[in-house]
Write a protein that holds these residues in place. Structure first.
Motif, mmCIF file in Angstrom:
data_model
loop_
_atom_site.group_PDB
_atom_site.id
_atom_site.type_symbol
_atom_site.label_atom_id
_atom_site.label_comp_id
_atom_site.label_asym_id
_atom_site.label_seq_id
_atom_site.Cartn_x
_atom_site.Cartn_y
_atom_site.Cartn_z
ATOM 1 N N ALA A 230 -60.428 109.501 87.344
ATOM 2 C CA ALA A 230 -60.353 110.912 87.743
ATOM 3 C C ALA A 230 -59.610 111.059 89.070
ATOM 4 C CB ALA A 230 -61.761 111.499 87.851
ATOM 5 N N ILE A 231 -59.853 110.129 90.004
ATOM 6 C CA ILE A 231 -59.175 110.181 91.305
ATOM 7 C C ILE A 231 -57.683 109.920 91.144
ATOM 8 C CG2 ILE A 231 -58.998 109.067 93.561
ATOM 9 C CD1 ILE A 231 -62.026 108.511 93.368
ATOM 10 N N VAL A 232 -57.337 108.887 90.348
ATOM 11 C CA VAL A 232 -55.920 108.562 90.117
ATOM 12 C C VAL A 232 -55.213 109.727 89.425
ATOM 13 C CG1 VAL A 232 -54.329 107.053 88.865
ATOM 14 C CG2 VAL A 232 -56.302 106.074 90.055
ATOM 15 N N ALA A 233 -55.854 110.271 88.375
ATOM 16 C CA ALA A 233 -55.248 111.382 87.630
ATOM 17 C C ALA A 233 -55.034 112.589 88.537
ATOM 18 C CB ALA A 233 -56.132 111.755 86.446
ATOM 19 N N THR A 234 -56.032 112.892 89.373
ATOM 20 C CA THR A 234 -55.912 114.038 90.281
ATOM 21 C C THR A 234 -54.794 113.816 91.294
ATOM 22 O OG1 THR A 234 -58.288 114.472 90.066
ATOM 23 C CG2 THR A 234 -57.149 115.502 91.914
ATOM 24 N N TYR B 41 -51.252 110.099 82.542
ATOM 25 C CA TYR B 41 -51.726 109.142 81.532
ATOM 26 C C TYR B 41 -51.116 107.766 81.766
ATOM 27 C CZ TYR B 41 -54.447 112.089 78.381
ATOM 28 O OH TYR B 41 -55.435 112.864 77.832
ATOM 29 N N LEU B 42 -49.813 107.723 81.973
ATOM 30 C CA LEU B 42 -49.141 106.445 82.212
ATOM 31 C C LEU B 42 -49.608 105.817 83.524
ATOM 32 C CD1 LEU B 42 -45.453 107.010 81.043
ATOM 33 C CD2 LEU B 42 -47.111 105.398 80.099
ATOM 34 N N ALA B 43 -49.835 106.645 84.547
ATOM 35 C CA ALA B 43 -50.307 106.131 85.835
ATOM 36 C C ALA B 43 -51.675 105.470 85.683
ATOM 37 C CB ALA B 43 -50.371 107.264 86.859
ATOM 38 N N VAL B 44 -52.570 106.113 84.932
ATOM 39 C CA VAL B 44 -53.906 105.557 84.697
ATOM 40 C C VAL B 44 -53.803 104.252 83.909
ATOM 41 C CG1 VAL B 44 -56.086 105.935 83.464
ATOM 42 C CG2 VAL B 44 -55.116 107.760 84.875
ATOM 43 N N ILE C 252 -45.247 102.099 72.014
ATOM 44 C CA ILE C 252 -43.883 102.291 72.524
ATOM 45 C C ILE C 252 -43.195 103.426 71.777
ATOM 46 C CG2 ILE C 252 -41.604 101.212 72.683
ATOM 47 C CD1 ILE C 252 -43.077 98.533 73.139
ATOM 48 N N LEU C 253 -43.449 103.498 70.468
ATOM 49 C CA LEU C 253 -42.886 104.600 69.681
ATOM 50 C C LEU C 253 -43.459 105.937 70.147
ATOM 51 C CD1 LEU C 253 -40.990 105.239 67.304
ATOM 52 C CD2 LEU C 253 -42.961 105.013 65.774
ATOM 53 N N GLY C 254 -44.748 105.924 70.514
ATOM 54 C CA GLY C 254 -45.396 107.142 70.997
ATOM 55 C C GLY C 254 -44.871 107.617 72.334
ATOM 56 N N LEU C 255 -44.253 106.707 73.091
ATOM 57 C CA LEU C 255 -43.667 107.101 74.378
ATOM 58 C C LEU C 255 -42.562 108.131 74.197
ATOM 59 C CD1 LEU C 255 -43.464 103.701 76.295
ATOM 60 C CD2 LEU C 255 -44.898 105.667 76.872
ATOM 61 N N ARG C 256 -41.961 108.173 73.022
ATOM 62 C CA ARG C 256 -40.905 109.158 72.771
ATOM 63 C C ARG C 256 -41.452 110.582 72.808
ATOM 64 N NH1 ARG C 256 -37.103 107.600 67.787
ATOM 65 N NH2 ARG C 256 -36.107 109.465 68.643
ATOM 66 N N PHE D 289 -52.524 101.526 86.280
ATOM 67 C CA PHE D 289 -53.489 101.277 87.353
ATOM 68 C C PHE D 289 -54.593 100.352 86.859
ATOM 69 C CE2 PHE D 289 -57.427 102.153 89.600
ATOM 70 C CZ PHE D 289 -57.041 102.141 90.928
ATOM 71 N N PHE D 290 -55.162 100.651 85.704
ATOM 72 C CA PHE D 290 -56.273 99.842 85.202
ATOM 73 C C PHE D 290 -55.797 98.534 84.570
ATOM 74 C CE2 PHE D 290 -58.426 103.825 85.827
ATOM 75 C CZ PHE D 290 -59.651 103.407 86.322
ATOM 76 N N LEU D 291 -54.557 98.500 84.133
ATOM 77 C CA LEU D 291 -53.992 97.237 83.673
ATOM 78 C C LEU D 291 -53.940 96.237 84.832
ATOM 79 C CD1 LEU D 291 -52.601 95.650 81.378
ATOM 80 C CD2 LEU D 291 -50.433 96.588 82.173
ATOM 81 N N ILE D 292 -53.500 96.710 85.999
ATOM 82 C CA ILE D 292 -53.447 95.848 87.179
ATOM 83 C C ILE D 292 -54.857 95.530 87.675
ATOM 84 C CG2 ILE D 292 -52.671 95.699 89.582
ATOM 85 C CD1 ILE D 292 -50.322 97.516 88.781
ATOM 86 N N LEU D 293 -55.753 96.525 87.642
ATOM 87 C CA LEU D 293 -57.136 96.301 88.093
ATOM 88 C C LEU D 293 -57.824 95.238 87.238
ATOM 89 C CD1 LEU D 293 -59.204 97.465 90.189
ATOM 90 C CD2 LEU D 293 -60.086 98.859 88.315
ATOM 91 N N SER D 294 -57.523 95.222 85.940
ATOM 92 C CA SER D 294 -58.177 94.275 85.034
ATOM 93 C C SER D 294 -57.707 92.841 85.242
ATOM 94 C CB SER D 294 -57.913 94.677 83.576
ATOM 95 O OG SER D 294 -56.545 94.498 83.248
#
Length: 281
Positions: A53-57, A181-184, A168-172, A187-192
């Motif tokens: 929620a903080i990242v999205a905001t 959405y992409l930022a979240v 990747i197809l959905g990125l279109r 962010f959590f990919l790196i956190l994990s």
């Protein structure tokens, strides 16, 4: 276990979306309650979604400010409403938080904890494992998970090749989703990835360890220490966002192929079979 209780994650994410579209006091309170229910399934999830929620905001405010659609006054009000949501969450979590604060794991030294053999395997995933299946059981003779029972501890952070292709197809069609959405996801990919960068089984480069987001979070918030053992669970938020892009990818695929409902049904069943086959690795 908490891994089987993922229902509240998408519902909480929907509430984050609703709150950003209409940041009223009511929506703020509902967001705090949604975070609380997520934390009741697992406190990790409550914390992760609070961070989401903080990242999205933050991303939402930066983009809107860049486009000059909002004023400083609006940013202050939105930040205040987010604070209200987090206060509701903290208030509801207070009994559980007081119990957790007495835990020895919370009081533990996170640097020593992250150096434990079991933690190195669990909490410091290898970057290259995201490019292929990571379903190896934890069954090493020098690590005792239980004194009487031999436990194979499976980790599965890889969502499957099909999910990546459809995502990747959905990125279109990413324009139908808010940019955060992409930022979240990242962010959590790196956190994990845990406290230190690990590539090819090595987390020391030229006698140095490269700290990641988990290290930063636990350095300023000591109660996050237990999560150092389960850093990989943060990936659930990233894969939740990936699932949304996969859905957009399936929709994009059906549009490209211009199928009728019968062929779309056959395509859907074929994708289900492919997902099941992909998960067998």
């Amino acid at each position: 276990t908490e891994i089987a209780v993922l229902l509240w994650l998408p519902l909480c994410f929907i509430q984050i979306d609703r709150w950003l579209k209409n940041p009223s006091i009511l929506q703020s309170v509902l967001l705090g309650i949604a975070l609380f229910f997520s934390a009741m399934s697992s406190w990790y999830y409550g914390v992760y979604l609070g961070m989401a929620a903080i990242v999205a905001t933050g991303v939402h405010e930066m983009i809107e400010w860049w486009k000059m659609r909002i004023s400083v006054e609006y940013i202050m009000k939105l930040s205040g409403k987010l604070t209200l949501a987090l206060l509701v969450f903290v208030f509801l979590m207070m009994p559980m938080a007081m119990q957790m604060h007495r835990s020895e794991r919370v009081k533990g030294n996170w640097k020593k904890m992250s150096a434990m053999p079991l933690v190195v395997e669990k909490a410091n995933p290898d970057v290259k494992e995201f490019l292929g299946p990571w379903q190896r059981p934890m069954n090493k003779p020098n690590i005792v998970l239980h004194p009487d029972v031999k436990i194979a501890y499976p980790f599965c952070m890889f969502p499957g090749f099909l999910a990546f292709v459809l995502g990747i197809l959905g990125l279109r069609r990413r324009s139908v989703l808010p940019p955060y959405y992409l930022a979240v996801l990242f962010f959590f990919l790196i956190l994990s990835l845990g406290p230190w960068l690990k590539i090819g089984g090595h987390n020391t480069f030229f006698s140095f360890k490269i700290p990641l987001l988990t290290t930063a979070v636990v350095s300023v918030w000591k109660d996050f220490t237990p999560a150092i053992v389960h850093s990989y669970r943060a990936i659930c938020v990233s894969w939740l966002v990936l699932a949304v892009f996969v859905a957009l990818g399936v929709e994009q695929l059906t549009r490209m192929l211009d199928f009728g409902w019968v062929r779309q049904s056959v395509l859907s069943m074929a994708l289900v079979v492919l997902v099941m086959a992909d998960s067998l690795d």
